[in-house]
Scaffold this motif. Structure first.
Motif, PDB file in Angstrom:
ATOM      1  N   ALA A  48       0.814  -1.223   0.000  1.00  0.00           N
ATOM      2  CA  ALA A  48       0.000   0.000   0.000  1.00  0.00           C
ATOM      3  C   ALA A  48       0.844   1.267   0.000  1.00  0.00           C
ATOM      4  CB  ALA A  48      -0.941  -0.008   1.190  1.00  0.00           C
ATOM      5  N   SER A  49       1.942   1.280   0.725  1.00  0.00           N
ATOM      6  CA  SER A  49       2.759   2.494   0.840  1.00  0.00           C
ATOM      7  C   SER A  49       3.599   2.762  -0.407  1.00  0.00           C
ATOM      8  CB  SER A  49       3.675   2.394   2.065  1.00  0.00           C
ATOM      9  OG  SER A  49       4.573   1.302   1.920  1.00  0.00           O
ATOM     10  N   GLU A  50       3.750   1.760  -1.288  1.00  0.00           N
ATOM     11  CA  GLU A  50       4.595   1.920  -2.474  1.00  0.00           C
ATOM     12  C   GLU A  50       3.841   2.490  -3.666  1.00  0.00           C
ATOM     13  OE1 GLU A  50       7.304  -1.161  -3.491  1.00  0.00           O
ATOM     14  OE2 GLU A  50       7.228  -2.069  -1.489  1.00  0.00           O
ATOM     15  N   PHE A  51       2.519   2.570  -3.552  1.00  0.00           N
ATOM     16  CA  PHE A  51       1.704   3.094  -4.641  1.00  0.00           C
ATOM     17  C   PHE A  51       0.807   4.196  -4.084  1.00  0.00           C
ATOM     18  CE2 PHE A  51       3.106  -1.114  -5.796  1.00  0.00           C
ATOM     19  CZ  PHE A  51       3.482  -0.958  -7.128  1.00  0.00           C
ATOM     20  N   ASP A  52       0.054   4.880  -4.945  1.00  0.00           N
ATOM     21  CA  ASP A  52      -0.738   6.008  -4.472  1.00  0.00           C
ATOM     22  C   ASP A  52      -2.162   5.950  -5.003  1.00  0.00           C
ATOM     23  OD1 ASP A  52      -0.609   7.055  -7.137  1.00  0.00           O
ATOM     24  OD2 ASP A  52       1.358   7.897  -6.676  1.00  0.00           O
ATOM     25  N   GLU A  53      -2.884   7.082  -4.870  1.00  0.00           N
ATOM     26  CA  GLU A  53      -4.311   7.085  -5.171  1.00  0.00           C
ATOM     27  C   GLU A  53      -4.640   6.886  -6.638  1.00  0.00           C
ATOM     28  OE1 GLU A  53      -2.691  11.183  -5.476  1.00  0.00           O
ATOM     29  OE2 GLU A  53      -2.655   9.631  -3.895  1.00  0.00           O
ATOM     30  N   GLN A  54      -3.680   7.108  -7.537  1.00  0.00           N
ATOM     31  CA  GLN A  54      -3.960   6.877  -8.954  1.00  0.00           C
ATOM     32  C   GLN A  54      -3.891   5.389  -9.302  1.00  0.00           C
ATOM     33  OE1 GLN A  54      -1.386   8.360 -11.998  1.00  0.00           O
ATOM     34  NE2 GLN A  54       0.436   7.299 -11.258  1.00  0.00           N
ATOM     35  N   ASP A  55      -3.334   4.582  -8.372  1.00  0.00           N
ATOM     36  CA  ASP A  55      -3.147   3.161  -8.622  1.00  0.00           C
ATOM     37  C   ASP A  55      -4.244   2.350  -7.931  1.00  0.00           C
ATOM     38  OD1 ASP A  55      -0.652   3.799  -9.920  1.00  0.00           O
ATOM     39  OD2 ASP A  55       0.215   4.013  -7.914  1.00  0.00           O
ATOM     40  N   LEU A  56      -4.270   1.056  -8.243  1.00  0.00           N
ATOM     41  CA  LEU A  56      -5.273   0.160  -7.700  1.00  0.00           C
ATOM     42  C   LEU A  56      -4.593  -1.148  -7.336  1.00  0.00           C
ATOM     43  CD1 LEU A  56      -8.361   0.081  -7.197  1.00  0.00           C
ATOM     44  CD2 LEU A  56      -8.614  -0.850  -9.511  1.00  0.00           C
ATOM     45  N   LEU A  57      -4.765  -1.589  -6.105  1.00  0.00           N
ATOM     46  CA  LEU A  57      -4.176  -2.841  -5.636  1.00  0.00           C
ATOM     47  C   LEU A  57      -5.298  -3.820  -5.325  1.00  0.00           C
ATOM     48  CD1 LEU A  57      -1.878  -0.687  -5.164  1.00  0.00           C
ATOM     49  CD2 LEU A  57      -1.083  -2.152  -3.306  1.00  0.00           C
ATOM     50  N   LEU A  58      -5.275  -4.971  -5.987  1.00  0.00           N
ATOM     51  CA  LEU A  58      -6.378  -5.930  -5.874  1.00  0.00           C
ATOM     52  C   LEU A  58      -5.847  -7.344  -5.684  1.00  0.00           C
ATOM     53  CD1 LEU A  58      -8.467  -4.694  -8.951  1.00  0.00           C
ATOM     54  CD2 LEU A  58      -8.976  -4.222  -6.543  1.00  0.00           C
TER      55      LEU A  58
END
Length: 268
Positions: A46-56
């Motif tokens: 979660a900390s390596e990406f931001d609000e423009q990304d999506l982790l699923l």
């Protein structure tokens, strides 16, 4: 910025090659969708990406999971420019005569399910979004598809199947979708796991002592610097990008010179 204004999905991106490629794509300007079967891996990123990304979390062998991921992507972005497939399972490089018939039977089902069926289902489910964007599909095969001893018989068979699948999907999806592949060789700190069928699912290639792995790599490769996952990122990023207007149905063999093996000379 090779992937500026691109939305890129990377499967099997919770660690290893997939994560390195996802990080490279993000650095090249893409909004990235990072998926992995392991929920704990996704949560830890979660900390390596931001609000423009999506982790699923997503199991690419399950239609319901892939459909759920597709719905989330459409809801957030309303489009998809590229899919990069990076999931895979290794077979421990075990010869088939070194296992029981039952283990071989289970191993075949497990590896073809993840390594081949997972790509087929992903391609099928996301094809309509990729057609709308005139997008790209990039799959991961291996140098094991080109030469013996890059894995055992079952792993090698899956990677050969993927190599052929790239050509067939390029034919079926043309001209709207460009379909290509990358065939990596060694990857430093590889997180490629062994199969459950052989009780090797808690072991990774990175468990091999670093010095031993490096010595083996340098003894068979022309290039001597062991690449990490992100070093392959530029190949995937170009094939996934709108700048690729010239390639489809091709596989880039990134072998560090491995396939130019010494035949008559003891060392180079």
């Amino acid at each position: 910025m090779l992937l500026k204004d691109h939305v890129v999905l990377i499967t099997g991106a919770g660690s290893g090659l997939g994560l390195g490629v996802a990080q490279y794509c993000k650095a090249q300007g893409a909004a990235v969708i990072v998926t992995d079967i392991a929920t704990d891996k996704i949560q830890s990123l979660a900390s390596e990406f931001d609000e423009q990304d999506l982790l699923l979390s997503c199991d690419v062998t399950k239609i319901a999971d892939l459909e759920r991921c597709k719905d989330a992507i459409v809801q957030k972005y309303a489009r998809l420019d590229a899919v990069i497939g990076a999931q895979g399972v290794f077979d421990g490089n075990l010869p088939i005569q070194g296992m029981s018939t039952q283990h071989l039977d289970q191993l075949f089902d497990e590896l073809f399910n993840i390594n081949v069926k997972g790509y087929l289902l992903t391609a099928h489910i996301f094809a309509d979004l990729l057609k709308q964007s005139q997008g790209a599909l990039v799959l991961t095969t291996s140098t094991a598809a080109y030469a013996a001893d890059g894995g055992g018989a079952v792993y090698t068979a899956t990677k050969g199947a993927i190599r052929s699948l790239i050509q067939q999907l390029a034919f079926e999806f043309a001209p709207e979708i460009r379909v290509n592949g990358v065939a990596p060789a060694a990857i430093g700190n590889s997180q490629l796991k062994g199969p459950k069928a052989l009780n090797l699912d808690h072991q990774k290639q990175s468990d091999i002592p670093k010095d031993a792995f490096l010595n083996l790599f340098q003894s068979i490769s022309l290039l001597q610097e062991l690449p990490n996952a992100e070093d392959y990122g530029a190949l995937y990023a170009f094939l996934a990008s709108k700048q690729n207007k010239v390639m489809t149905g091709q596989t880039l063999v990134a072998d560090q010179g491995l396939l130019n093996r010494a035949v008559l000379t003891q060392s180079h």
